[in-house]
Every structure is written in C-alpha cells, then in structure tokens.
Scaffold this active site. Structure first.
Site, PDB file in Angstrom:
ATOM      1  N   TRP A 101      26.927  11.365 -44.167  1.00  0.00           N
ATOM      2  CA  TRP A 101      27.630  12.565 -44.657  1.00  0.00           C
ATOM      3  C   TRP A 101      28.159  12.400 -46.064  1.00  0.00           C
ATOM      4  O   TRP A 101      28.191  13.362 -46.838  1.00  0.00           O
ATOM      5  CB  TRP A 101      28.712  12.988 -43.670  1.00  0.00           C
ATOM      6  CG  TRP A 101      28.100  13.520 -42.413  1.00  0.00           C
ATOM      7  CD1 TRP A 101      28.146  12.947 -41.171  1.00  0.00           C
ATOM      8  CD2 TRP A 101      27.271  14.690 -42.270  1.00  0.00           C
ATOM      9  NE1 TRP A 101      27.424  13.696 -40.276  1.00  0.00           N
ATOM     10  CE2 TRP A 101      26.871  14.770 -40.919  1.00  0.00           C
ATOM     11  CE3 TRP A 101      26.832  15.680 -43.154  1.00  0.00           C
ATOM     12  CZ2 TRP A 101      26.056  15.800 -40.432  1.00  0.00           C
ATOM     13  CZ3 TRP A 101      26.028  16.698 -42.672  1.00  0.00           C
ATOM     14  CH2 TRP A 101      25.645  16.757 -41.329  1.00  0.00           C
ATOM     15  N   ASP A 171      36.462  14.512 -46.398  1.00  0.00           N
ATOM     16  CA  ASP A 171      35.763  15.228 -45.347  1.00  0.00           C
ATOM     17  C   ASP A 171      36.245  14.645 -44.014  1.00  0.00           C
ATOM     18  O   ASP A 171      35.976  13.490 -43.705  1.00  0.00           O
ATOM     19  CB  ASP A 171      34.252  15.017 -45.523  1.00  0.00           C
ATOM     20  CG  ASP A 171      33.423  15.613 -44.393  1.00  0.00           C
ATOM     21  OD1 ASP A 171      33.997  16.173 -43.441  1.00  0.00           O
ATOM     22  OD2 ASP A 171      32.180  15.505 -44.475  1.00  0.00           O
ATOM     23  N   LYS A 195      33.144  19.773 -34.461  1.00  0.00           N
ATOM     24  CA  LYS A 195      33.169  18.411 -33.947  1.00  0.00           C
ATOM     25  C   LYS A 195      34.376  18.248 -33.017  1.00  0.00           C
ATOM     26  O   LYS A 195      34.222  17.965 -31.854  1.00  0.00           O
ATOM     27  CB  LYS A 195      33.235  17.390 -35.093  1.00  0.00           C
ATOM     28  CG  LYS A 195      32.141  17.566 -36.151  1.00  0.00           C
ATOM     29  CD  LYS A 195      30.760  17.204 -35.642  1.00  0.00           C
ATOM     30  CE  LYS A 195      29.608  17.736 -36.489  1.00  0.00           C
ATOM     31  NZ  LYS A 195      29.578  17.356 -37.870  1.00  0.00           N
TER      32      LYS A 195
HETATM   33  C1  LIG Z   1      28.743  17.619 -39.072  1.00  0.00           C
HETATM   34  C2  LIG Z   1      29.351  17.125 -40.319  1.00  0.00           C
HETATM   35  C3  LIG Z   1      29.199  17.804 -41.546  1.00  0.00           C
HETATM   36  C4  LIG Z   1      28.323  19.009 -41.709  1.00  0.00           C
HETATM   37  O1  LIG Z   1      28.740  20.096 -41.008  1.00  0.00           O
HETATM   38  P1  LIG Z   1      27.902  21.444 -40.952  1.00  0.00           P
HETATM   39  O2  LIG Z   1      28.899  22.359 -40.354  1.00  0.00           O
HETATM   40  O3  LIG Z   1      26.706  21.194 -40.088  1.00  0.00           O
HETATM   41  O4  LIG Z   1      27.523  21.814 -42.334  1.00  0.00           O
HETATM   42  C5  LIG Z   1      29.835  17.297 -42.646  1.00  0.00           C
HETATM   43  N1  LIG Z   1      30.577  16.181 -42.580  1.00  0.00           N
HETATM   44  C6  LIG Z   1      30.750  15.498 -41.423  1.00  0.00           C
HETATM   45  C7  LIG Z   1      31.587  14.279 -41.417  1.00  0.00           C
HETATM   46  C8  LIG Z   1      30.137  15.946 -40.265  1.00  0.00           C
HETATM   47  O5  LIG Z   1      30.304  15.271 -39.122  1.00  0.00           O
END
Ligand SMILES: *Cc1c(COP(=O)(O)O)cnc(C)c1O
Length: 361
Positions: A101, A171, A195
C-alpha cells in the site's frame, strides 16, 4: 441462518450487533418510513446520523479541536492522489516504503512531484519496519508519508517516525480504531472504511485545519480538494450516506466495548493467541519480524505451496473463510479486525493444530 468466521482482509467482518440493528431499521429508520438508503442527504434524519457519527469518532480518538473530520468517497486509493494534490507545494515528499500500500501511494505521488523514498524494507520482501528513529528527512519535503498498517504484508508501526516540523501523513485504512492514536502527531490520517469500520465506499479523513487551503496544485478537481469537503461538512455533494450510517453504528459499538484502550487490549490478546501458536508450530510460521507484527493482518505459511493450498481448502470447508493470502504474496493471511470475536481466533488455532498433527510426520 448461520454465520461463519470470516477472515477477509476487506471488505471484512462487521459486528453482528451492528448488522442486526441495521436490519431492524432497514425498512423504517426511526419512524421516517424509509430506509437510510432512500433518504435525502439534506434531511434532518441524515444530518443527525452524520453529526452523531462525527461526534462519536471525535470522542473515541480524542480528535483535537483544530482537526476536521471528513467523510469522502473514492476509496483509500483516491487519497494516494489527494494527499500530494493538496499538500505538495514544493512538489517534493518523503515516503517510507513498507509494503504494497505504501508502494501504490508512492507510484501515485510520482505523478505529481518528486518522491524520496527515505526508508524501505523491500530488500527483505517487506517483512519488517525500517528503523525510523533517525530518519534523514529532506529539507524541501512538503510532508512525510507512512502506511501505518500494511494490510497485505501484515506489519505495523509500533513507533512512528518523528518528523519534526514536517507534516506526517498516515494511511490507517486497516488499523483505524484498533488502538488509541495521538492525532496531534499527524497532519492527515485517512482510512478506507471497509477494513475495520464499515462498508466499502466511505473514506474517513482527519485533517489539521491549517492544511485545508485553496493553495492546491493547478488542475486539482474540485472533488479532490479537502477544502471542498471541509467547507460543506462533508455535504458538498451526495456523501456515501448509507456507509456513513453503518460507520456511525460501528463507532458506537467500539464505544460500548470500552473505547480504544479496551479495543487495543482485546486486539493484543487475539493476536497473541495466533502469533504464540505460529511461534511454537512445527508446520506453520509467521512471515514478519516479531517486533513489527500487525495486530490486524496475520500472514503465515507452511513449508510448501501444496500444503498451503490444502490448508486453504480444508479450512474453508471447516467454516473459516478468506484465509488465502493476497494474490501477490501467496501463503495465508488471517485478518482479525475489531469485529472478529476472540472465539473465532481460538477456533482457528484449534483447527491449525489439528491440521498440523495430520500433516507432519
Ligand atoms: C485496502 C487498502 C487501501 C485501498 O483501499 P481502496 O478503498 O480499495 O482504494 C489503501 N491502504 C490500505 C492500507 C489498505 O488496506
């Protein structure tokens, strides 16, 4: 009706209480005679939902007054662009590369400016968090970027880099609300909801007010300016209304469970059950250095791809779904987010023990 233990990395398990409540309110939300899915985002009822969701989140994370909370769309992936579009004034940023990511965020930021990768764990297949104590941060960097929990590789920061007067962006998509966070250490925290906190379609952004400006890159779309959403309290356009409603319920659920200190305690207890077994197993092993292990995403392997495949199919048949590792890394991964009950982790370890006995000589 029967629910299974769902170890999906995302969209992922949600608290059963939340799903039941939503089901009860599906046809008639609190006497409005309609579902939240059917109501105007400008209605009193939805305004209440949005207001309460923000209030509870602010309380849970102790968000300081000089931070705004935004609910936007576009997934975590759109934030990979929004961050540089809004923050790159010198067109330079420092990134730490710890897995899939952060790698994706780096590729996206490179469209807009110069990216310095100031630390990386790519040399060992992203199995550790590099030492971030004495990072050399670029003088001209507009911000420093980390992925706080790498969902695919299963590692997390237990200590965050000190970036001095440089803005730290994180993030937190896959560990949002899993433990207490000192928001004041960050300029921006963002998280895709699917998540750990809700359905896909909602992204939560916590942003320090001085970073919300009109001084963004030329050609930045209106929808990708933080200021657009901040000025209208996440109601510039139609927000992901139903998703926000579910997130609000999850925030309340976390609060009822005792808040983030208690969440952390439970998450540590759950993760320890699995990691302790991995450390003692003759067949299974974890793939991440102990000190950097994620509490949310637990990757592991057996000695061979064939046994991995056998484990994945037998575990699925036994009621443990979505244990297959990410397609780019293989092996297995158990995502044990807030809503995964401790019984689910215990049952998984029991199953792994049995599999080990049956498959070792
Ligand atoms: C799943 C995820 C993303 C991307 O998310 P989307 O909603 O699919 O764009 C970004 N960063 C992390 C850490 C993730 O687990």
């Amino acid at each position: 009706m029967s629910r299974i233990y769902n170890f999906s990395a995302g969209p992922a398990v949600l608290p059963e209480e939340v799903l039941k409540e939503a089901a009860e309110e599906m046809l008639d939300y609190k006497g409005t005679g309609m579902s939240v899915m059917e109501m105007s985002h400008r209605s009193k009822a939805f305004e209440g939902i949005l207001f309460d969701a923000e209030k509870t989140l602010r309380e849970l994370m102790k968000v300081p007054d000089n931070y705004k909370i935004l609910f936007v769309q576009g997934g975590g992936s759109t934030q990979f662009a929004m961050v540089p579009l809004n923050l790159m004034k010198n067109k330079v940023a420092d990134y730490i590369k710890t897995g899939q990511w952060s790698k994706k965020a780096i590729s996206e930021a490179k469209i807009y400016g110069k990216v310095n990768v100031i630390a990386s764990s790519e040399d060992k297949n992203f199995s550790y968090i590099p030492d971030v104590k004495n990072l050399k941060i670029s003088d001209d960097a507009d911000y420093v970027y980390i992925c706080h929990n790498e969902t695919v590789h299963g590692l997390k920061y237990h200590d965050i880099p000190s970036t001095g007067d440089k803005v730290l962006v994180a993030d937190m998509s896959s560990d949002f609300l899993s433990e207490p966070v000192d928001v004041s250490k960050y300029g921006i925290i963002f998280a895709g909801a699917q998540k750990n906190v809700g359905p896909a379609g909602v992204v939560i952004v916590i942003i320090r007010e001085d970073l919300i400006t009109d001084d963004v890159m030329p050609l930045t779309p209106t929808m990708l300016k933080y200021k657009t959403h901040a000025d209208d309290n996440s109601l510039y356009n139609t927000p992901p209304a139903y998703g926000i409603y579910i997130c609000g319920k999850v925030f309340n659920w976390v609060k009822e469970k005792g808040g983030l200190d208690d969440m952390k305690k439970i998450n540590e207890e759950k993760a320890a059950i699995l990691y302790d077994f991995l450390d003692s197993s003759k067949l299974f092993k974890g793939t991440v250095e102990k000190k950097d292990r994620s509490l949310m995403n637990v990757p592991f392997v057996t000695a061979s791809k064939e046994l991995d495949a056998k484990f994945i199919s037998e575990s699925k048949a036994a009621g443990f779904d979505n244990l297959k590792g990410h397609r780019t890394v293989g092996g297995m991964r158990a995502s044990i987010y807030n809503a995964m009950p401790i019984e689910g982790v215990k049952a998984l370890v029991q199953f792994m023990k049995k599999f080990e006995e049956e498959n070792t000589l």
